[in-house]
Motif scaffolding. Structure first.
Motif, PDB file in Angstrom:
ATOM      1  N   VAL A  51       0.835  -1.198   0.000  1.00 13.16           N
ATOM      2  CA  VAL A  51       0.000   0.000   0.000  1.00 13.16           C
ATOM      3  C   VAL A  51       0.873   1.252   0.000  1.00 13.16           C
ATOM      4  CG1 VAL A  51      -1.640   1.350   1.365  1.00 13.16           C
ATOM      5  CG2 VAL A  51      -1.989  -1.102   1.095  1.00 13.16           C
ATOM      6  N   LEU A  52       1.834   1.299   0.924  1.00 12.79           N
ATOM      7  CA  LEU A  52       2.687   2.480   1.051  1.00 12.79           C
ATOM      8  C   LEU A  52       3.498   2.751  -0.212  1.00 12.79           C
ATOM      9  CD1 LEU A  52       3.896   2.019   4.725  1.00 12.79           C
ATOM     10  CD2 LEU A  52       2.510   3.898   3.887  1.00 12.79           C
ATOM     11  N   VAL A  61       1.599  10.163   5.039  1.00 15.93           N
ATOM     12  CA  VAL A  61       2.973   9.839   5.425  1.00 15.93           C
ATOM     13  C   VAL A  61       3.552   8.850   4.415  1.00 15.93           C
ATOM     14  CG1 VAL A  61       4.448   8.813   7.200  1.00 15.93           C
ATOM     15  CG2 VAL A  61       2.525  10.251   7.873  1.00 15.93           C
ATOM     16  N   SER A  62       4.721   9.188   3.867  1.00 11.90           N
ATOM     17  CA  SER A  62       5.261   8.364   2.775  1.00 11.90           C
ATOM     18  C   SER A  62       6.350   7.394   3.246  1.00 11.90           C
ATOM     19  CB  SER A  62       5.834   9.255   1.669  1.00 11.90           C
ATOM     20  OG  SER A  62       6.932  10.007   2.154  1.00 11.90           O
ATOM     21  N   LEU A  63       6.446   6.283   2.526  1.00 10.57           N
ATOM     22  CA  LEU A  63       7.512   5.307   2.715  1.00 10.57           C
ATOM     23  C   LEU A  63       8.653   5.696   1.789  1.00 10.57           C
ATOM     24  CD1 LEU A  63       8.613   2.543   3.750  1.00 10.57           C
ATOM     25  CD2 LEU A  63       7.420   1.489   1.822  1.00 10.57           C
ATOM     26  N   TYR A  74      13.591  -2.912   7.855  1.00  9.85           N
ATOM     27  CA  TYR A  74      13.621  -1.487   8.206  1.00  9.85           C
ATOM     28  C   TYR A  74      12.845  -0.684   7.178  1.00  9.85           C
ATOM     29  CZ  TYR A  74      17.515  -3.117  11.068  1.00  9.85           C
ATOM     30  OH  TYR A  74      18.294  -3.806  11.973  1.00  9.85           O
ATOM     31  N   LEU A  75      11.790  -0.010   7.633  1.00 10.68           N
ATOM     32  CA  LEU A  75      11.007   0.854   6.754  1.00 10.68           C
ATOM     33  C   LEU A  75      11.368   2.301   7.079  1.00 10.68           C
ATOM     34  CD1 LEU A  75       7.449  -0.775   6.978  1.00 10.68           C
ATOM     35  CD2 LEU A  75       9.429  -1.496   5.630  1.00 10.68           C
ATOM     36  N   VAL A  76      11.949   3.000   6.103  1.00  4.96           N
ATOM     37  CA  VAL A  76      12.321   4.405   6.306  1.00  4.96           C
ATOM     38  C   VAL A  76      11.122   5.259   5.922  1.00  4.96           C
ATOM     39  CG1 VAL A  76      13.939   6.234   5.721  1.00  4.96           C
ATOM     40  CG2 VAL A  76      14.727   3.854   5.766  1.00  4.96           C
ATOM     41  N   MET A  77      10.532   5.918   6.927  1.00  7.28           N
ATOM     42  CA  MET A  77       9.309   6.687   6.732  1.00  7.28           C
ATOM     43  C   MET A  77       9.576   8.188   6.822  1.00  7.28           C
ATOM     44  SD  MET A  77       7.191   4.086   6.569  1.00  7.28           S
ATOM     45  CE  MET A  77       5.671   5.030   6.478  1.00  7.28           C
ATOM     46  N   ILE A 140      -2.138  18.527   7.716  1.00  7.43           N
ATOM     47  CA  ILE A 140      -2.413  17.311   8.482  1.00  7.43           C
ATOM     48  C   ILE A 140      -2.008  16.111   7.631  1.00  7.43           C
ATOM     49  CG2 ILE A 140      -4.819  16.874   7.743  1.00  7.43           C
ATOM     50  CD1 ILE A 140      -3.767  16.818  11.417  1.00  7.43           C
ATOM     51  N   MET A 141      -1.545  15.034   8.285  1.00  9.93           N
ATOM     52  CA  MET A 141      -1.069  13.850   7.576  1.00  9.93           C
ATOM     53  C   MET A 141      -1.811  12.598   8.072  1.00  9.93           C
ATOM     54  SD  MET A 141       1.481  15.171   5.764  1.00  9.93           S
ATOM     55  CE  MET A 141       2.620  13.872   5.286  1.00  9.93           C
ATOM     56  N   ILE A 142      -2.148  11.721   7.142  1.00  8.01           N
ATOM     57  CA  ILE A 142      -2.743  10.427   7.504  1.00  8.01           C
ATOM     58  C   ILE A 142      -1.619   9.406   7.647  1.00  8.01           C
ATOM     59  CG2 ILE A 142      -4.241   8.542   6.759  1.00  8.01           C
ATOM     60  CD1 ILE A 142      -5.923  10.539   5.249  1.00  8.01           C
TER      61      ILE A 142
END
Length: 329
Positions: A51-52, A61-63, A74-77, A140-142
């Protein structure tokens, strides 16, 4: 799955550390997931990553990247450092329907984008809405796509999931459902933003579910006396029991309360913030790091590498990021 927050957070099977990109000194959040903890949950994390990877939107919010070691994923967000929605409202001295309308418009824009891509969030709630920065006019961020589902990627959606107070009646009824469940949740969020308390509440889950299944809610006096009829009409169209009649994001974005000038300018801060404090007080608010404090702390420290992530060399030492061990909670 956990909310990627400015706060360095911990969940049952993962934690998030604050990190810095070596070349640009840009701060990011790295979600560290032990592979041992993923056993049996591989589908959930693969789903979140799928999804990301698909989404790029100003209010989501992005991956940024993914790294893997023998023992960890490790997911760098993208780092969002403005804090939670309710905290910001409480801190304001002035808050109006117009402010709430602008917030909901951003959420609708982002969710419309998801829906256009065939993605249903399924867990929209205030805790998953974070401010991008500490700026007064921050967007605002989801966040948190742990329960998201790509339509057509398998079975019909019928799994009861989400957070009880925000789930649509058809989810509780265990009927097949669609992206309309997100629109219901946005209606619940809009309701809370205008009065400070949830439309459905009962200590007993069975009674709470009964209220939601019947779509029984009120615009109680005195809390709604100063709220416009336009705002109430907007909520009624989103918190509509029948998902086939319920407003879509497109329709909601065209409603006068969002698209025109019907949202009032009257200050409702005192009443709304008092109700938020009463109904949504969380000990974790007190425990959480303040965004600016974390960033200042990171800037002051000589950034090192993660310790005890696994035996042997630091798995991120050869990549573009460095983390600080004290950035964990």
């Amino acid at each position: 799955s956990i909310i990627i927050n400015l706060n360095i957070s911990k969940a049952s099977f993962s934690e998030v550390v604050l990190a810095e990109e070596k070349r640009t000194q840009k701060l990011v959040a790295i979600k560290c997931i032990p592979k041992k903890a993923l056993e049996g949950k591989e589908t959930s994390i693969e789903n979140e990553i799928a999804v990301l990877h698909k989404i790029k939107h100003a209010n989501i919010v992005s991956l940024e990247e993914i790294f893997e070691s023998k023992s960890h994923l490790y997911l760098v967000m993208q780092l969002v450092s403005g804090g939670e929605l309710f905290d910001r409202i409480i801190e304001k001295g002035f808050y109006t329907e117009k402010d709430a309308s602008k917030l909901i418009q951003q959420i609708l824009d982002a969710v419309k984008y998801l829906h256009d891509m065939g993605i249903v969030h399924r867990d929209l709630k205030p805790e998953n809405l974070l401010y991008y920065s500490m700026d007064e006019d921050s967007k605002i961020m989801i966040s948190d796509f742990g329960l998201s589902k790509i339509e057509g990627s398998g079975s019909v959606m019928s799994t009861a999931c989400g957070t009880p107070g925000y789930v649509a009646p058809e989810v509780l009824a265990q009927k097949p459902y669609s992206k309309a469940v997100d629109c219901w949740s946005i209606g619940v969020i809009a309701y809370i933003l205008l009065c400070g308390y949830p439309p459905f509440y009962d200590e007993n889950d069975a009674k709470l579910f009964e209220q939601i299944l019947k779509a029984e809610y009120e615009f109680d006096s005195p809390y709604w006396d100063d709220i416009s009829d336009s705002a109430k009409d907007f909520i009624l169209h989103l918190m509509e029991k029948d998902p086939n009649v319920r407003y879509t994001c497109d329709q909601a974005l065209q409603h006068p309360w969002i698209a025109e000038d019907t949202a009032l300018d009257k200050n409702i801060h005192e009443s709304v913030s008092a109700q938020i404090k009463k109904n949504f007080a969380k000990s974790k608010w007190k425990q959480a790091f303040n965004a600016t404090a974390v960033v200042r702390h990171m800037r002051r420290l000589q950034l090192g590498c993660p310790q005890n992530v696994e035996s042997g060399a630091d798995p991120l030492s050869n990549c573009t990021y460095r983390c600080h061990p004290t950035s964990r909670v």
